[in-house]
Design a protein around this motif. Structure first.
Motif, PDB file in Angstrom:
ATOM      1  N   THR A 236       0.832  -1.204   0.000  1.00 61.21           N
ATOM      2  CA  THR A 236       0.000   0.000   0.000  1.00 61.21           C
ATOM      3  C   THR A 236       0.863   1.249   0.000  1.00 61.21           C
ATOM      4  O   THR A 236       1.664   1.462   0.917  1.00 61.21           O
ATOM      5  CB  THR A 236      -0.926   0.025   1.221  1.00 61.21           C
ATOM      6  OG1 THR A 236      -1.644  -1.199   1.314  1.00 61.21           O
ATOM      7  CG2 THR A 236      -1.906   1.196   1.122  1.00 61.21           C
ATOM      8  N   SER A 237       0.698   2.106  -1.010  1.00 60.59           N
ATOM      9  CA  SER A 237       1.452   3.358  -1.063  1.00 60.59           C
ATOM     10  C   SER A 237       0.720   4.440  -0.272  1.00 60.59           C
ATOM     11  O   SER A 237      -0.488   4.345  -0.026  1.00 60.59           O
ATOM     12  CB  SER A 237       1.637   3.813  -2.504  1.00 60.59           C
ATOM     13  OG  SER A 237       0.432   4.365  -3.026  1.00 60.59           O
ATOM     14  N   ARG A 239       0.025   7.586  -1.155  1.00 57.59           N
ATOM     15  CA  ARG A 239      -0.985   8.300  -1.942  1.00 57.59           C
ATOM     16  C   ARG A 239      -2.232   7.445  -2.164  1.00 57.59           C
ATOM     17  O   ARG A 239      -3.355   7.964  -2.174  1.00 57.59           O
ATOM     18  CB  ARG A 239      -0.380   8.766  -3.271  1.00 57.59           C
ATOM     19  CG  ARG A 239       0.618   9.916  -3.113  1.00 57.59           C
ATOM     20  CD  ARG A 239       1.187  10.343  -4.457  1.00 57.59           C
ATOM     21  NE  ARG A 239       2.071  11.501  -4.348  1.00 57.59           N
ATOM     22  CZ  ARG A 239       3.356  11.448  -4.080  1.00 57.59           C
ATOM     23  NH1 ARG A 239       3.943  10.260  -3.853  1.00 57.59           N
ATOM     24  NH2 ARG A 239       4.098  12.547  -4.007  1.00 57.59           N
ATOM     25  N   GLU A 240      -2.065   6.147  -2.346  1.00 59.17           N
ATOM     26  CA  GLU A 240      -3.236   5.237  -2.435  1.00 59.17           C
ATOM     27  C   GLU A 240      -4.042   5.304  -1.152  1.00 59.17           C
ATOM     28  O   GLU A 240      -5.283   5.371  -1.180  1.00 59.17           O
ATOM     29  CB  GLU A 240      -2.762   3.810  -2.680  1.00 59.17           C
ATOM     30  CG  GLU A 240      -2.225   3.524  -4.068  1.00 59.17           C
ATOM     31  CD  GLU A 240      -1.604   2.142  -4.161  1.00 59.17           C
ATOM     32  OE1 GLU A 240      -1.436   1.676  -5.288  1.00 59.17           O
ATOM     33  OE2 GLU A 240      -1.276   1.545  -3.109  1.00 59.17           O
ATOM     34  N   TRP A 241      -3.348   5.262  -0.042  1.00 57.27           N
ATOM     35  CA  TRP A 241      -4.038   5.295   1.247  1.00 57.27           C
ATOM     36  C   TRP A 241      -4.741   6.636   1.462  1.00 57.27           C
ATOM     37  O   TRP A 241      -5.897   6.677   1.915  1.00 57.27           O
ATOM     38  CB  TRP A 241      -3.013   5.039   2.355  1.00 57.27           C
ATOM     39  CG  TRP A 241      -3.589   5.091   3.730  1.00 57.27           C
ATOM     40  CD1 TRP A 241      -4.217   4.070   4.387  1.00 57.27           C
ATOM     41  CD2 TRP A 241      -3.582   6.210   4.613  1.00 57.27           C
ATOM     42  NE1 TRP A 241      -4.609   4.501   5.640  1.00 57.27           N
ATOM     43  CE2 TRP A 241      -4.231   5.804   5.803  1.00 57.27           C
ATOM     44  CE3 TRP A 241      -3.091   7.523   4.523  1.00 57.27           C
ATOM     45  CZ2 TRP A 241      -4.396   6.668   6.892  1.00 57.27           C
ATOM     46  CZ3 TRP A 241      -3.269   8.372   5.599  1.00 57.27           C
ATOM     47  CH2 TRP A 241      -3.907   7.946   6.764  1.00 57.27           C
ATOM     48  N   ALA A 243      -5.912   8.627  -0.817  1.00 57.71           N
ATOM     49  CA  ALA A 243      -7.057   8.707  -1.711  1.00 57.71           C
ATOM     50  C   ALA A 243      -8.236   7.889  -1.212  1.00 57.71           C
ATOM     51  O   ALA A 243      -9.399   8.221  -1.469  1.00 57.71           O
ATOM     52  CB  ALA A 243      -6.658   8.246  -3.115  1.00 57.71           C
ATOM     53  N   ALA A 244      -7.938   6.812  -0.492  1.00 54.42           N
ATOM     54  CA  ALA A 244      -9.004   5.896  -0.057  1.00 54.42           C
ATOM     55  C   ALA A 244      -9.631   6.272   1.273  1.00 54.42           C
ATOM     56  O   ALA A 244     -10.745   5.845   1.573  1.00 54.42           O
ATOM     57  CB  ALA A 244      -8.443   4.480   0.030  1.00 54.42           C
TER      58      ALA A 244
END
Length: 245
Positions: A236-237, A239-241, A243-244
């Motif tokens: 998990t990056s 920025r992914e986290w 955004a979510a």
């Protein structure tokens, strides 16, 4: 397998319990809210009765000079009770590079916790994680005001709490490592860079000022709290986290 998760109602613990139960194990959460007092030992014998594995995810209520006493007392109480209950595996969550940051009393306290576990009577495993994504806002709040956030350029390799929980659950259901497993996120940032990314994502217009003396992480020398060779790297990056969430 019956697994007692001490601190099992917190951020990591609640996810560990859910993962273990979904995997077919009997994971039982224990915390002050369930009647367990790790400092006094009250409730420990009942919590560990019939348990195969104990996972200790408790944390000191403060990061100051009181933290070593907390970890000393709670680990000794837990290991004494685990020995009496015939527990076969004790797992502790710690911090990557904790032994390389002697100027932070909390990190020294975590190393003390590790040493007590290693010298105790129970086969053991230590999972050392890097900083959690979920704590970045708190880090920004420590040194922020209405217009700026002051942060050092300390290299960090943060990771999602969900990835930490998965790693702890995996170690808890395996054979004791009698060693340390390091886990980390997939990206290295400097803390000031991470602050800018976070504020931009949150629509916060404050400026990040690079200040080598600002906050707790100013005491971290060089890149000692990022992962070394052999660490397990989560997917998990940041920025992914962001955004979510």
């Amino acid at each position: 397998m019956k697994i007692a998760v001490i601190g099992g109602t917190g951020l990591i613990g609640s996810q560990v319990v859910a993962l273990l139960n979904a995997g077919g194990h009997e994971a039982v959460p224990h915390s002050p809210s369930t009647g367990l007092d790790l400092l006094s030992g009250e409730g420990l014998a009942a919590a560990l009765a019939g348990t195969d594995v104990v996972v200790n995810l408790t944390n000191s209520p403060t990061f100051d000079e009181a933290s070593p006493a907390f970890f000393r007392t709670t680990m000794n109480n837990l290991l004494d009770a685990a020995k009496d209950a015939g527990v076969g595996h004790a797992v502790v969550l710690s911090i990557v590079g904790a032994d390389l940051v002697p100027d932070l009393v909390y990190y020294r306290a975590k190393v003390l916790q590790e040493e007590i576990l290693k010298s105790g009577p129970i086969p053991w495993s230590i999972v050392r994680a890097t900083q959690f994504f979920e704590f970045v806002d708190a880090v920004l709040a420590w040194t922020g005001d209405a217009g700026t956030v002051r942060l050092p350029a300390t290299p960090i390799q943060p990771m999602a709490a969900a990835d930490v929980a998965r790693a702890v659950a995996e170690v808890s259901t395996g054979a004791p490592l009698n060693g340390v497993r390091d886990i980390a996120g997939p990206e290295v940032f400097t803390l000031d860079e991470l602050g800018r990314i976070t504020l931009e994502a949150e629509g916060d217009e404050r400026a990040v000022v690079t200040d080598p003396a600002a906050g707790m992480f100013a005491a971290v020398p060089g890149d000692v709290i990022i992962a070394r060779e052999g660490a397990v790297i989560a997917k998990t990056s940041y920025r992914e986290w962001l955004a979510a969430r």
